[in-house]
Design a protein around this motif. Structure first.
Motif, PDB file in Angstrom:
ATOM      1  N   GLU A  61       0.815  -1.215   0.000  1.00 55.25           N
ATOM      2  CA  GLU A  61       0.000   0.000   0.000  1.00 55.25           C
ATOM      3  C   GLU A  61       0.850   1.267   0.000  1.00 55.25           C
ATOM      4  N   GLY A  62       2.190   1.088   0.187  1.00 59.18           N
ATOM      5  CA  GLY A  62       3.056   2.260   0.277  1.00 59.18           C
ATOM      6  C   GLY A  62       3.497   2.766  -1.098  1.00 59.18           C
ATOM      7  N   THR A  63       4.321   3.772  -1.060  1.00 53.71           N
ATOM      8  CA  THR A  63       4.924   4.319  -2.282  1.00 53.71           C
ATOM      9  C   THR A  63       6.436   4.239  -2.144  1.00 53.71           C
ATOM     10  N   ASN A  78       2.805   1.124  -6.379  1.00 62.83           N
ATOM     11  CA  ASN A  78       2.932  -0.295  -6.712  1.00 62.83           C
ATOM     12  C   ASN A  78       2.398  -0.540  -8.124  1.00 62.83           C
ATOM     13  N   ASN A  79       3.172  -1.291  -8.913  1.00 65.84           N
ATOM     14  CA  ASN A  79       2.841  -1.677 -10.299  1.00 65.84           C
ATOM     15  C   ASN A  79       2.877  -0.500 -11.276  1.00 65.84           C
ATOM     16  N   GLU A  80       3.441   0.595 -10.855  1.00 64.79           N
ATOM     17  CA  GLU A  80       3.554   1.726 -11.780  1.00 64.79           C
ATOM     18  C   GLU A  80       4.717   1.487 -12.744  1.00 64.79           C
ATOM     19  N   ILE A  81       4.534   1.838 -14.003  1.00 67.34           N
ATOM     20  CA  ILE A  81       5.554   1.671 -15.050  1.00 67.34           C
ATOM     21  C   ILE A  81       6.215   3.027 -15.294  1.00 67.34           C
ATOM     22  N   VAL A  82       7.557   3.014 -15.306  1.00 67.80           N
ATOM     23  CA  VAL A  82       8.340   4.229 -15.576  1.00 67.80           C
ATOM     24  C   VAL A  82       9.201   3.977 -16.813  1.00 67.80           C
ATOM     25  N   THR A  83       9.208   4.928 -17.722  1.00 69.96           N
ATOM     26  CA  THR A  83       9.971   4.793 -18.979  1.00 69.96           C
ATOM     27  C   THR A  83      11.086   5.845 -19.008  1.00 69.96           C
ATOM     28  N   PHE A  84      12.303   5.400 -19.362  1.00 65.24           N
ATOM     29  CA  PHE A  84      13.472   6.274 -19.474  1.00 65.24           C
ATOM     30  C   PHE A  84      13.876   6.404 -20.935  1.00 65.24           C
ATOM     31  N   ARG A  97      17.771   2.376  -8.878  1.00 66.56           N
ATOM     32  CA  ARG A  97      17.461   1.906  -7.528  1.00 66.56           C
ATOM     33  C   ARG A  97      15.986   2.200  -7.205  1.00 66.56           C
ATOM     34  N   LEU A  98      15.302   1.166  -6.667  1.00 68.75           N
ATOM     35  CA  LEU A  98      13.925   1.307  -6.167  1.00 68.75           C
ATOM     36  C   LEU A  98      13.964   1.125  -4.660  1.00 68.75           C
ATOM     37  N   THR A  99      13.437   2.102  -3.905  1.00 73.59           N
ATOM     38  CA  THR A  99      13.517   2.089  -2.442  1.00 73.59           C
ATOM     39  C   THR A  99      12.112   2.220  -1.853  1.00 73.59           C
ATOM     40  N   LEU A 100      11.855   1.390  -0.812  1.00 69.79           N
ATOM     41  CA  LEU A 100      10.584   1.431  -0.078  1.00 69.79           C
ATOM     42  C   LEU A 100      10.906   1.671   1.395  1.00 69.79           C
ATOM     43  N   CYS A 101      10.310   2.671   2.011  1.00 70.57           N
ATOM     44  CA  CYS A 101      10.571   3.005   3.411  1.00 70.57           C
ATOM     45  C   CYS A 101       9.252   3.098   4.185  1.00 70.57           C
TER      46      CYS A 101
END
Length: 499
Positions: A61-63, A78-84, A97-101
């Motif tokens: 449920e976090g970001t 959660n499940n968001e798609i990012v394009t570079f 890097r993907l970080t969850l706090c």
């Protein structure tokens, strides 16, 4: 009953708590899932364009925050798609890097390193650029050092070129050499000589071209680096031989050495890329001066000047014994060769005039050619001239005699001996001298030094006879009533040493 019910309820709550707490305590591990392309690229070439899409998962449920390299992080769900956009990436190693706090579990992250290259990185360097295979143990090989991209699989080959013309190679690096070149900062050295080239090279200036080509399935770009190679075919540097045993820096006359020069002459490429300097050692072996060599000349020279350690300007070294030490560098190792000793002298020469033995004028006379309205006679070795009373003013010489005197050799080139006539007469022009050449030609002296007591004439070498004498006419014009010539001598110029 209430205690029992309470106990039962407590047990039920405890069981429920035991079942619930571990599920909450399990930490969510964020994950990155590649969406496009199908597989993670081994190397990203930004010049090829394209994009990279990833999905942030397992965030609950976090970001989370997603960050690529030094860019500002962005918030993702959660499940968001990012394009570079890959075209905007700069070459380097970029961490995605993907970080969850959260407050309970703290921060958890996952990451992947992206290798971004427009070409494989490669460095070629090294100061061992001289190749001179003459068997003296110096510069028998040249060694460039190669450092390769540690994150890209490559194949490497090197070749030697003269300008744009290929003269040797290409030669591949072995897998072992490539491994060493990728592993550390020192890279790998590649010895270059006749054996590795398969032949010798003529003297000249070349370049070593190193080509590194990616062998990744999705990356085959190449990078090329060049490195200077200088080939000499000069003979071995044997003993450094002083060209003279003593030199005289304070002297300015010809005939002696005013500076120290050593043989042999060094090849310009050897000077420029192998040695470049030499030291002057005093009698105790201490370094007096460190001097450079001119590659265009290639001769070790010392003028005797140095800069004292105590300060002050350029000055002449003390008189004494010295030697020259030539330092040579080959692949970072210094060797030295020392010359035979020589001496610096403070002596110098000055030019002095030496008057030969004076002879009485009468003793040099060999004949009398003319006596007109006058007489000449020898008195005490002098020639006495008297004009007859009533004689008309002379239209030519009244007395003309023939003389001969020996000319001592001069030790100074191009400084002529001087004929010196001494006596007494009425006017500067009363005594005249004419030279008789070995072929019998009479030469009139247009310019000469004269006064009423002296007459000087420079004797040219062509006037001197085979027996070492000079013949001349001595003429008295008779401007006055009488005159006399007492002595005749020849002076020469020589050097006198002084300290």
């Amino acid at each position: 009953m209430r205690r029992l019910v309470g106990a039962v309820c407590s047990v039920v709550m405890a069981v429920a708590l035991v079942a619930f707490v571990p599920a909450q305590a399990q930490a969510l591990a964020p994950q990155l899932v590649l969406v496009s392309p199908d597989t993670w690229p081994s190397v990203i070439d930004p010049t090829a364009g394209g994009s990279l899409s990833v999905r942030a998962t397992n965030l609950g449920e976090g970001t989370g925050t997603l960050q690529l390299g030094g860019r500002a992080p962005q918030t993702v769900n959660n499940n968001e798609i990012v394009t570079f956009d890959l075209a905007t990436l700069l070459p380097g190693n970029l961490k995605l890097r993907l970080t969850l706090c959260d407050e309970i579990q703290g921060c958890r992250s996952t990451s992947r390193m992206l290798v971004v290259r427009t070409a494989p990185s490669i460095e070629v360097w090294g100061n061992d650029r001289l190749l001179n295979e003459n068997g003296d143990g110096l510069w028998e090989s040249a060694t460039p050092r190669i450092r390769l991209d540690p994150d890209v699989d490559v194949a490497v080959q090197w070749s030697v070129k003269s300008g744009s013309r290929l003269v040797a190679g290409p030669f591949p690096l072995t897998q072992q050499q490539i491994g060493v070149a990728r592993a550390g900062m020192e890279g790998v050295g590649v010895p270059i000589h006749a054996q590795t080239l398969g032949k010798g090279l003529p003297a000249g200036d070349y370049s070593v071209e190193v080509r590194s080509t990616g062998v990744e399935e999705d990356f085959t770009k190449s990078a090329v680096r060049s490195w200077e190679l200088h080939v000499s075919t000069a003979p071995a540097i044997t003993a450094l031989t002083p060209r003279t045993s003593v030199f005289y820096p304070r002297d300015v006359q010809t005939g002696v050495a005013h500076e120290m020069a050593l043989s042999p002459r060094l090849d310009p490429r050897v000077v420029r890329y192998g040695v470049g300097s030499f030291e002057v050692l005093d009698a105790k072996g201490q370094v007096l001066a460190n001097l450079s060599l001119d590659p265009a000349e290639g001769i070790i020279r010392w003028t005797g000047m140095y800069h004292p350690e105590t300060g002050g300007g350029h000055q002449l070294a003390p008189a004494g014994i010295y030697r020259i030490r030539l330092s040579a560098w080959d692949d970072g190792v210094e060797t030295a060769q020392v010359s035979a000793p020589f001496r610096l002298s403070h002596a110098y020469r000055t030019m002095v005039e030496v008057v030969g033995p004076k002879r009485r004028a009468a003793s040099t006379r060999t004949a009398t050619l003319t006596t007109r309205a006058a007489s000449v006679r020898a008195v005490g070795g002098s020639l006495i001239y008297r004009k007859h009373r009533g004689a008309e003013p002379p239209s030519g010489p009244l007395v003309q005699t023939v003389h001969k005197i020996r000319v001592p050799s001069s030790s100074i080139k191009n400084v002529h001996p001087l004929l010196r006539v001494h006596g007494r007469w009425a006017y500067d022009t009363d005594i005249d001298v004419r030279i008789v050449t070995p072929r019998g030609k009479v030469v009139e002296i247009i310019s000469a030094l004269a006064d009423r007591r002296h007459r000087y004439v420079f004797i040219r070498p062509r006037w001197i006879r085979p027996d070492g004498t000079v013949k001349f006419h001595l003429r008295w014009r008779g401007w006055g009533s009488s005159g006399r010539v007492d002595s005749i001598a020849v002076s020469r110029h020589t050097y006198r040493w002084r300290t």
